[in-house]
Design an enzyme around this catalytic site. Structure first.
Site, PDB file in Angstrom:
ATOM      1  N   ASP A 117       0.842  -1.187   0.000  1.00 20.29           N
ATOM      2  CA  ASP A 117       0.000   0.000   0.000  1.00 20.29           C
ATOM      3  C   ASP A 117       0.882   1.243   0.000  1.00 20.29           C
ATOM      4  OD1 ASP A 117      -2.553   1.259   0.027  1.00 20.29           O
ATOM      5  OD2 ASP A 117      -2.262   1.752   2.131  1.00 20.29           O
ATOM      6  N   TYR A 119       1.218   5.750  -0.584  1.00 13.68           N
ATOM      7  CA  TYR A 119       0.817   6.992   0.094  1.00 13.68           C
ATOM      8  C   TYR A 119       1.071   8.124  -0.898  1.00 13.68           C
ATOM      9  CZ  TYR A 119       0.827  10.105   4.322  1.00 13.68           C
ATOM     10  OH  TYR A 119       0.562  11.040   5.290  1.00 13.68           O
ATOM     11  N   HIS A 124      -3.671  14.271   0.402  1.00 15.45           N
ATOM     12  CA  HIS A 124      -3.892  13.422   1.577  1.00 15.45           C
ATOM     13  C   HIS A 124      -2.722  13.535   2.548  1.00 15.45           C
ATOM     14  CE1 HIS A 124      -4.954   9.997   4.058  1.00 15.45           C
ATOM     15  NE2 HIS A 124      -3.800   9.402   3.757  1.00 15.45           N
ATOM     16  N   ARG A 133       0.791  16.936  12.831  1.00 14.85           N
ATOM     17  CA  ARG A 133       1.976  17.764  13.075  1.00 14.85           C
ATOM     18  C   ARG A 133       1.654  19.218  12.759  1.00 14.85           C
ATOM     19  NH1 ARG A 133       3.521  13.535   9.995  1.00 14.85           N
ATOM     20  NH2 ARG A 133       3.802  14.860   8.165  1.00 14.85           N
ATOM     21  N   GLU A 191     -10.308   4.149   3.461  1.00 14.44           N
ATOM     22  CA  GLU A 191      -9.353   4.814   2.580  1.00 14.44           C
ATOM     23  C   GLU A 191      -9.755   4.491   1.147  1.00 14.44           C
ATOM     24  OE1 GLU A 191      -5.339   5.428   5.247  1.00 14.44           O
ATOM     25  OE2 GLU A 191      -5.325   3.839   3.718  1.00 14.44           O
ATOM     26  N   GLU A 193      -9.155   4.080  -2.447  1.00 13.63           N
ATOM     27  CA  GLU A 193      -7.935   3.852  -3.213  1.00 13.63           C
ATOM     28  C   GLU A 193      -8.240   3.144  -4.533  1.00 13.63           C
ATOM     29  OE1 GLU A 193      -4.577   2.234  -1.219  1.00 13.63           O
ATOM     30  OE2 GLU A 193      -5.242   2.863   0.786  1.00 13.63           O
ATOM     31  N   ASP A 225      -9.006   0.422   1.793  1.00  9.39           N
ATOM     32  CA  ASP A 225      -8.073  -0.079   2.797  1.00  9.39           C
ATOM     33  C   ASP A 225      -8.553   0.383   4.168  1.00  9.39           C
ATOM     34  OD1 ASP A 225      -5.854  -1.552   3.504  1.00  9.39           O
ATOM     35  OD2 ASP A 225      -4.534   0.192   3.521  1.00  9.39           O
ATOM     36  N   ARG A 229      -7.892   3.838  13.141  1.00  2.16           N
ATOM     37  CA  ARG A 229      -6.979   4.948  13.405  1.00  2.16           C
ATOM     38  C   ARG A 229      -6.445   4.944  14.836  1.00  2.16           C
ATOM     39  NH1 ARG A 229      -5.545   6.257   8.337  1.00  2.16           N
ATOM     40  NH2 ARG A 229      -7.333   6.874   7.058  1.00  2.16           N
ATOM     41  N   GLN A 232      -3.856   2.163  15.031  1.00  2.00           N
ATOM     42  CA  GLN A 232      -2.709   2.567  14.217  1.00  2.00           C
ATOM     43  C   GLN A 232      -1.864   3.633  14.924  1.00  2.00           C
ATOM     44  OE1 GLN A 232      -3.857   4.110  10.384  1.00  2.00           O
ATOM     45  NE2 GLN A 232      -1.755   4.498   9.735  1.00  2.00           N
ATOM     46  N   TYR A 236       2.124   2.486  15.388  1.00  2.00           N
ATOM     47  CA  TYR A 236       2.868   2.637  14.131  1.00  2.00           C
ATOM     48  C   TYR A 236       4.260   3.239  14.270  1.00  2.00           C
ATOM     49  CZ  TYR A 236       2.376   7.717  13.367  1.00  2.00           C
ATOM     50  OH  TYR A 236       2.474   9.075  13.438  1.00  2.00           O
ATOM     51  N   THR A 249      -8.879  -5.579   3.771  1.00  4.66           N
ATOM     52  CA  THR A 249      -8.776  -4.684   2.613  1.00  4.66           C
ATOM     53  C   THR A 249      -9.776  -5.192   1.586  1.00  4.66           C
ATOM     54  OG1 THR A 249      -6.423  -4.242   2.994  1.00  4.66           O
ATOM     55  CG2 THR A 249      -7.280  -3.814   0.785  1.00  4.66           C
ATOM     56  N   THR A 338      -4.541   6.507  -0.172  1.00  5.50           N
ATOM     57  CA  THR A 338      -5.783   7.281  -0.147  1.00  5.50           C
ATOM     58  C   THR A 338      -5.779   8.360  -1.218  1.00  5.50           C
ATOM     59  OG1 THR A 338      -5.907   6.933   2.236  1.00  5.50           O
ATOM     60  CG2 THR A 338      -7.293   8.669   1.311  1.00  5.50           C
ATOM     61  N   GLU A 352      -9.740  12.753   7.267  1.00  3.07           N
ATOM     62  CA  GLU A 352      -9.664  14.085   6.663  1.00  3.07           C
ATOM     63  C   GLU A 352     -11.032  14.767   6.618  1.00  3.07           C
ATOM     64  OE1 GLU A 352      -6.937  13.874   2.951  1.00  3.07           O
ATOM     65  OE2 GLU A 352      -7.656  11.828   3.342  1.00  3.07           O
TER      66      GLU A 352
END
Length: 403
Positions: A117, A119, A124, A133, A191, A193, A225, A229, A232, A236, A249, A338, A352
């Protein structure tokens, strides 16, 4: 309506002809099917009846033999199928072999070998960076514009559209929690995709270049996918997604061959950083795809992400995935990551769309921050085809059930 009398502009007309695998009531035997309108053609039986040299490939219980046959065979089979369904002389033979979709069961169309997968959407990635952040000088990580970021996922939990998704359980810990707790995910997400299906394998130690993308990738499908959250977020760092992703998935039942999407090819967004030679596509044919995706929760459309905005193309992802010498296997599946566009209405995840739960979505029946048990998520998509026609990619749907 008779199977050959398609409505004008049907997105599953002879210009499309996606592949799947189906079985009929009372007969568990699976076989390759090709969609035409609201019917599925028993491709193996048609090939036998019409004396095709590719009958054995099309009579298989999975797409695997066809995928492994390679691009020249893919083109020959597609040309033959198009000729069969457009020549009136073949109708007496084919009509008994066309079955209403409502009367068949669709199955996972290929044996998933490895799953990766990516990114690849800058929109996104920037949204996620701003959420987690907010004080960073740049919402993208330093490597993002230099390589397609990805992770190796779990192939054994790739399921076909219509399969229920059991809410996963795992450890989670909020920022203010004194210790982690165990239980069902309370921040279950989607997600939106696009998945790419590898046909022709490659030997270990031999990278696949940008020029070879269409010789190795058979076609594409829609892919959701699912993401927990809260699980994760706790697990992660530093190694990336694990239990928050590996529980399920979902992929669509139809694999659209790349040749059906030749009219949807577009240039990717302008590159802002110089690329290393193995990723430099400035002299290549356009490798992006103009796919229009729709995301619906319980039948209510909440987002329409545009695939044409993806910064990294599927060809670059394949090149990066193999540049270290990793081999390809028939049935490898890799997800785009995504798909999100520049506006709020074009975001491909609830993370999002609700800005990490801060701004709930208004649905006809209630509000949503993340998915609740009983929610049904459906991704659908179409692409521009020849002569102003649309090419439908079908849909991938899944219902959340309690664990």
């Amino acid at each position: 309506m008779p199977p050959f009398d398609l409505p004008e502009g049907d997105p599953f007309g002879p210009h499309n002809l996606p592949y799947g695998v189906f079985s009929r009531p009372g007969n568990p035997e699976r076989t390759v099917g090709v969609r035409l309108g609201d019917h599925v053609l028993d491709a193996g039986a048609a090939a036998r009846a019409l004396g095709s040299p590719h009958a054995a490939l099309l009579a298989a219980p999975t797409l695997h033999p066809l995928l492994a046959a390679g691009r020249p065979t893919w083109s020959q089979v597609r040309a033959a199928l198009h000729a069969w369904v457009t020549d009136p002389a073949h109708r007496p033979v084919l009509e008994p072999l066309l079955h209403p979709l409502s009367s068949v069961t669709l199955h996972l169309p290929f044996e998933v070998a490895d799953y990766v997968d990516f990114y690849a959407s800058e929109h996104h990635a920037r949204n996620v960076g701003q959420i987690f952040r907010p004080d960073a000088a740049d919402s993208l990580t330093p490597n993002w514009k230099h390589l397609p970021i990805g992770y190796h996922g779990r192939s054994g939990t790739v399921v076909v559209s219509g399969t229920d998704v059991v809410r996963p359980a795992g450890q989670r810990k909020g920022p203010a929690d004194p210790a982690p707790v165990f239980g069902p995910s309370v921040r279950l997400d989607i997600e939106a995709e696009v998945g790419f299906v590898v046909g022709t394998p490659s030997p270990m130690g031999s990278p696949v270049g940008l020029d070879d993308f269409r010789d190795h990738v058979f076609g594409l499908c829609l892919l959701n996918d699912w993401s927990a959250r809260d699980i994760q977020a706790w697990e992660y760092v530093p190694l990336g997604p694990f239990l928050g992703k590996s529980f399920a998935t979902s992929v669509s039942a139809w694999i659209t061959p790349l040749e059906a999407l030749d009219h949807a090819r577009v240039a990717p967004p302008q590159r802002t950083h110089p690329l290393l030679p193995y990723l430099d596509d400035s002299a290549q044919e356009p490798a992006g795809y103009d796919l229009r995706i729709s995301v619906a929760i319980n039948g209510h459309v909440v987002s329409e992400p545009p695939f044409s905005t993806m910064y990294w193309t599927a060809a670059q992802q394949l090149a990066h995935m193999t540049v270290n010498g990793a081999s390809l296997r028939t049935g490898d599946l890799y997800g785009s990551g995504t798909v999100s566009g520049p506006t709020e209405r074009e975001r491909g995840s609830l993370l999002e769309l609700t800005w990490n739960g801060r701004d709930p979505l208004e649905l006809p029946d209630d509000k949503r921050t993340f998915l609740e048990d009983g929610d049904v998520v459906t991704l659908s998509a179409w692409a521009p085809g020849p002569d102003g026609l649309r090419v439908s990619l079908g849909e991938v749907t899944g219902r959340i059930v309690a664990g």
